[in-house]
Design an enzyme around this catalytic site. Structure first.
Site, PDB file in Angstrom:
ATOM      1  N   THR A 225      38.681  33.911  39.725  1.00  0.00           N
ATOM      2  CA  THR A 225      39.717  34.228  38.509  1.00  0.00           C
ATOM      3  C   THR A 225      40.923  33.491  38.640  1.00  0.00           C
ATOM      4  O   THR A 225      41.632  33.227  39.613  1.00  0.00           O
ATOM      5  CB  THR A 225      40.283  35.705  38.698  1.00  0.00           C
ATOM      6  OG1 THR A 225      39.035  36.583  38.434  1.00  0.00           O
ATOM      7  CG2 THR A 225      41.148  36.021  37.364  1.00  0.00           C
TER       8      THR A 225
ATOM      9  N   CYS B 249      53.608  19.091  62.399  1.00  0.00           N
ATOM     10  CA  CYS B 249      52.463  19.329  61.845  1.00  0.00           C
ATOM     11  C   CYS B 249      51.424  19.866  62.806  1.00  0.00           C
ATOM     12  O   CYS B 249      50.396  20.271  62.279  1.00  0.00           O
ATOM     13  CB  CYS B 249      51.787  17.876  61.093  1.00  0.00           C
ATOM     14  SG  CYS B 249      52.997  17.872  59.672  1.00  0.00           S
TER      15      CYS B 249
ATOM     16  N   SER C  20      49.415  19.371  44.338  1.00  0.00           N
ATOM     17  CA  SER C  20      50.086  20.491  44.751  1.00  0.00           C
ATOM     18  C   SER C  20      51.085  20.743  43.789  1.00  0.00           C
ATOM     19  O   SER C  20      51.666  20.124  43.413  1.00  0.00           O
ATOM     20  CB  SER C  20      50.279  20.427  46.144  1.00  0.00           C
ATOM     21  OG  SER C  20      50.797  21.665  46.527  1.00  0.00           O
ATOM     22  N   ALA C  21      51.300  22.089  43.677  1.00  0.00           N
ATOM     23  CA  ALA C  21      52.465  22.673  42.779  1.00  0.00           C
ATOM     24  C   ALA C  21      53.667  22.759  43.475  1.00  0.00           C
ATOM     25  O   ALA C  21      54.780  22.440  43.139  1.00  0.00           O
ATOM     26  CB  ALA C  21      52.067  23.929  42.085  1.00  0.00           C
ATOM     27  N   HIS C  22      53.688  23.183  44.805  1.00  0.00           N
ATOM     28  CA  HIS C  22      54.743  23.352  45.403  1.00  0.00           C
ATOM     29  C   HIS C  22      55.604  22.301  46.103  1.00  0.00           C
ATOM     30  O   HIS C  22      56.509  22.538  46.784  1.00  0.00           O
ATOM     31  CB  HIS C  22      54.543  24.573  46.631  1.00  0.00           C
ATOM     32  CG  HIS C  22      53.688  24.071  47.855  1.00  0.00           C
ATOM     33  ND1 HIS C  22      54.445  23.972  48.953  1.00  0.00           N
ATOM     34  CD2 HIS C  22      52.472  23.800  48.005  1.00  0.00           C
ATOM     35  CE1 HIS C  22      53.591  23.417  49.998  1.00  0.00           C
ATOM     36  NE2 HIS C  22      52.478  23.278  49.505  1.00  0.00           N
TER      37      HIS C  22
ATOM     38  N   ASN D   1      52.900  11.993  53.962  1.00  0.00           N
ATOM     39  CA  ASN D   1      53.760  12.881  54.002  1.00  0.00           C
ATOM     40  C   ASN D   1      54.680  13.082  55.252  1.00  0.00           C
ATOM     41  O   ASN D   1      55.829  13.799  55.046  1.00  0.00           O
ATOM     42  CB  ASN D   1      53.081  14.542  53.847  1.00  0.00           C
ATOM     43  CG  ASN D   1      52.098  14.460  54.950  1.00  0.00           C
ATOM     44  OD1 ASN D   1      51.065  13.606  54.920  1.00  0.00           O
ATOM     45  ND2 ASN D   1      52.198  15.415  55.962  1.00  0.00           N
TER      46      ASN D   1
ATOM     47  N   GLN E 192      52.380  13.915  47.664  1.00  0.00           N
ATOM     48  CA  GLN E 192      53.745  13.558  47.742  1.00  0.00           C
ATOM     49  C   GLN E 192      54.379  12.767  46.766  1.00  0.00           C
ATOM     50  O   GLN E 192      55.482  12.627  46.723  1.00  0.00           O
ATOM     51  CB  GLN E 192      53.863  12.889  49.211  1.00  0.00           C
ATOM     52  CG  GLN E 192      53.741  14.087  50.400  1.00  0.00           C
ATOM     53  CD  GLN E 192      54.805  15.181  50.375  1.00  0.00           C
ATOM     54  OE1 GLN E 192      55.645  15.134  49.672  1.00  0.00           O
ATOM     55  NE2 GLN E 192      54.325  16.021  51.289  1.00  0.00           N
TER      56      GLN E 192
ATOM     57  N   ALA F  99      46.684  21.945  47.550  1.00  0.00           N
ATOM     58  CA  ALA F  99      46.043  20.696  47.898  1.00  0.00           C
ATOM     59  C   ALA F  99      44.870  20.745  48.990  1.00  0.00           C
ATOM     60  O   ALA F  99      44.229  19.633  48.993  1.00  0.00           O
ATOM     61  CB  ALA F  99      47.176  19.539  48.031  1.00  0.00           C
ATOM     62  N   THR F 100      45.139  21.371  49.851  1.00  0.00           N
ATOM     63  CA  THR F 100      44.450  21.472  50.875  1.00  0.00           C
ATOM     64  C   THR F 100      42.953  21.753  50.497  1.00  0.00           C
ATOM     65  O   THR F 100      41.884  21.110  50.930  1.00  0.00           O
ATOM     66  CB  THR F 100      44.801  22.581  52.024  1.00  0.00           C
ATOM     67  OG1 THR F 100      45.925  22.568  52.363  1.00  0.00           O
ATOM     68  CG2 THR F 100      43.744  22.950  52.858  1.00  0.00           C
TER      69      THR F 100
HETATM   70  N1  PMP Z   1      48.299  16.863  51.378  1.00  0.00           N
HETATM   71  C1  PMP Z   1      49.720  16.267  51.656  1.00  0.00           C
HETATM   72  C2  PMP Z   1      50.144  14.716  51.638  1.00  0.00           C
HETATM   73  C3  PMP Z   1      50.589  17.287  51.844  1.00  0.00           C
HETATM   74  O1  PMP Z   1      51.849  16.833  52.368  1.00  0.00           O
HETATM   75  C4  PMP Z   1      50.062  18.663  51.816  1.00  0.00           C
HETATM   76  C5  PMP Z   1      50.975  19.580  52.058  1.00  0.00           C
HETATM   77  N2  PMP Z   1      51.684  19.515  53.423  1.00  0.00           N
HETATM   78  C6  PMP Z   1      48.813  18.750  51.497  1.00  0.00           C
HETATM   79  C7  PMP Z   1      47.835  17.861  51.427  1.00  0.00           C
HETATM   80  C8  PMP Z   1      48.303  20.316  51.431  1.00  0.00           C
HETATM   81  O2  PMP Z   1      48.907  20.797  50.485  1.00  0.00           O
HETATM   82  P1  PMP Z   1      48.857  22.324  49.905  1.00  0.00           P
HETATM   83  O3  PMP Z   1      50.024  23.048  50.666  1.00  0.00           O
HETATM   84  O4  PMP Z   1      49.057  22.488  48.426  1.00  0.00           O
HETATM   85  O5  PMP Z   1      47.633  22.963  50.495  1.00  0.00           O
END
Ligand code: PMP
Length: 403
Positions: free
Chosen positions: A243, A326, A203-205, A155, A183, A75-76
């Site tokens: 890829t 953070c 994001s997946a994780h 978050n 989130q 997601a970053t």
């Molecule tokens: N946005 C939010 C609100 C998040 O909580 C996070 C993860 N801390 C991210 C973006 C970034 O996600 P990723 O770890 O998949 O890069």
């Protein structure tokens, strides 16, 4: 992992669901679906089918079209691509962007980069929970506003923005609406068939999938265009060359399919457990909630009369995020709690609890016990706690005093 350690940090990352891990394992070795999905041979076509199936699973959770989902490396990257890509593509329409000071750093970072390119970034006012009022957005919108970026669920605090009400305000403007839904996806309902958001990061994780993969939703009707941030390949409609990692996206697809099936149940479970946590901690006194605590899985608390570092040091078997998590490298308190007006000392003395699919009542009860004894030890030595007990108002205590 040591069974005596309790994990209450699901907002930082979740474990991969074993069903997801199994599907990912089928995409790695020679007898699995390992091929490059861009290859036109039989192996490649099979991999491409799995990639497209996963795309459909991610799209289905948020009620989007599969073609509106672009894979990213998390997601970053999705936030960077959405913000840099949209601002640079539409920069000739205007150079004014609106966002919020409580956004994730992966939103604030690209905004800072755009400011260096001459864009004007303005941060919207919020209430003390961090909510943006539709009227505040309406007042800040200008004819040259090209982009508005507001996250769904914060978050750190779990505060939920009313996206539908904000979207109504934006409907009358040319500005694109980007939402970081990392989130909220799979935890709160998100229907992009009815919610007019243009770009949305996933994001997946955070949802029982693997780290290192995410997605950006890019609206097709009306079509939203992005200037690419990476160059060198045709993948993902040219917007994200490289890829496609089949095992990662298959993992994300499986995780999102499971969230569609059991996300509501997971959320209810997390909400019940955090309710139990608050019921256990509140009687200890001097504990303030940060944010609106509306998200099912996040509870952020500040503890009066203790130092943040000392509290964390007293809780070696409790894996939770601390107030400065953070920005651990800088040692400064959370930019989110600061933006909400918490004094630095209270922002430091805060913990974010987040739970999920595998959390248990036992985890919560152990956490309450660990915190109870840590607070007893630390507060016994704290002049701030003594003054608070004697009735001194917080505003005075945290203006001049240190714990
Ligand atoms: N946005 C939010 C609100 C998040 O909580 C996070 C993860 N801390 C991210 C973006 C970034 O996600 P990723 O770890 O998949 O890069």
């Amino acid at each position: 992992m040591d069974k005596a350690c309790v994990y209450l940090d699901y907002a930082a990352t979740t474990p991969v669901d074993p069903r997801v891990a199994q599907e990912m394992a089928g995409c790695l070795t020679v007898d699995g679906v390992f091929a490059n999905p861009a290859s036109v041979h039989a192996h490649g076509r099979r991999a491409a089918e799995w990639v497209e199936q996963a795309r459909g699973q991610v799209a289905a959770l948020i009620k989007a079209e599969p073609a509106e989902i672009l894979w990213t490396g998390g997601a970053t990257e999705a936030n960077n691509l959405a913000i840099l890509g949209a601002a640079r593509f539409y920069g000739r329409r205007g150079r004014h962007i609106l966002s919020v000071a409580t956004e994730h750093k992966s939103v604030l970072g690209p905004l800072a980069a755009l400011a260096r390119e001459g864009f004007q970034i303005e941060y919207l006012p919020t209430d003390e929970q961090g909510r943006v009022a539709p009227a505040g957005l309406a007042a800040a919108l200008r004819s040259d506003t090209v982009l508005v970026s507001i996250m769904h669920v914060n978050n750190e605090t779990g505060t939920v923005q009313d996206l539908a009400a904000l979207a109504v305000v934006l409907a009358k403007s040319q500005a694109l609406f980007h939402v970081d839904a990392v989130q909220s996806a799979g935890r709160l309902a998100l229907d992009l068939g009815t919610l007019p958001v243009d770009l949305l990061s996933l994001s997946a994780h955070k949802l029982y999938g693997p780290k290192g993969v995410g997605a950006l939703y890019v609206r097709r009707r009306p079509r939203v265009r992005l200037a690419p941030v990476l160059f060198g390949g045709e993948q993902e409609q040219g917007a994200r060359p490289g890829t496609v990692p089949v095992h990662q996206v298959v993992g994300m697809g499986a995780a999102y399919r499971l969230a569609a099936e059991q996300g509501a149940r997971d959320s209810a479970h997390a909400r019940t457990l955090l309710g139990r946590l608050w019921a256990g901690l509140e009687p200890l006194g001097g504990i303030l909630r940060n944010g609106s605590a509306e998200a099912p899985h996040i509870l952020n608390l500040s503890f009066v009369g203790v130092h943040g570092e000392a509290l964390a040091a007293e809780l070696p078997r409790l894996s939770v995020a601390t107030g400065s998590a953070c920005t651990a490298a800088s040692g400064s308190p959370s930019h989110v709690l600061r933006a909400l007006g918490r004094p630095d000392a209270l922002a430091h003395a805060s913990l974010r609890f987040s739970c999920g699919r595998y959390s248990t009542e036992q985890d919560i009860d152990s956490a309450v016990e660990m915190i109870r004894s840590a607070l007893l030890r630390l507060r016994a030595l704290s002049p701030v706690w003594r003054a608070y007990r004697e009735g001194a108002p917080l505003a005075t205590l945290y203006k001049e005093a240190s714990t």
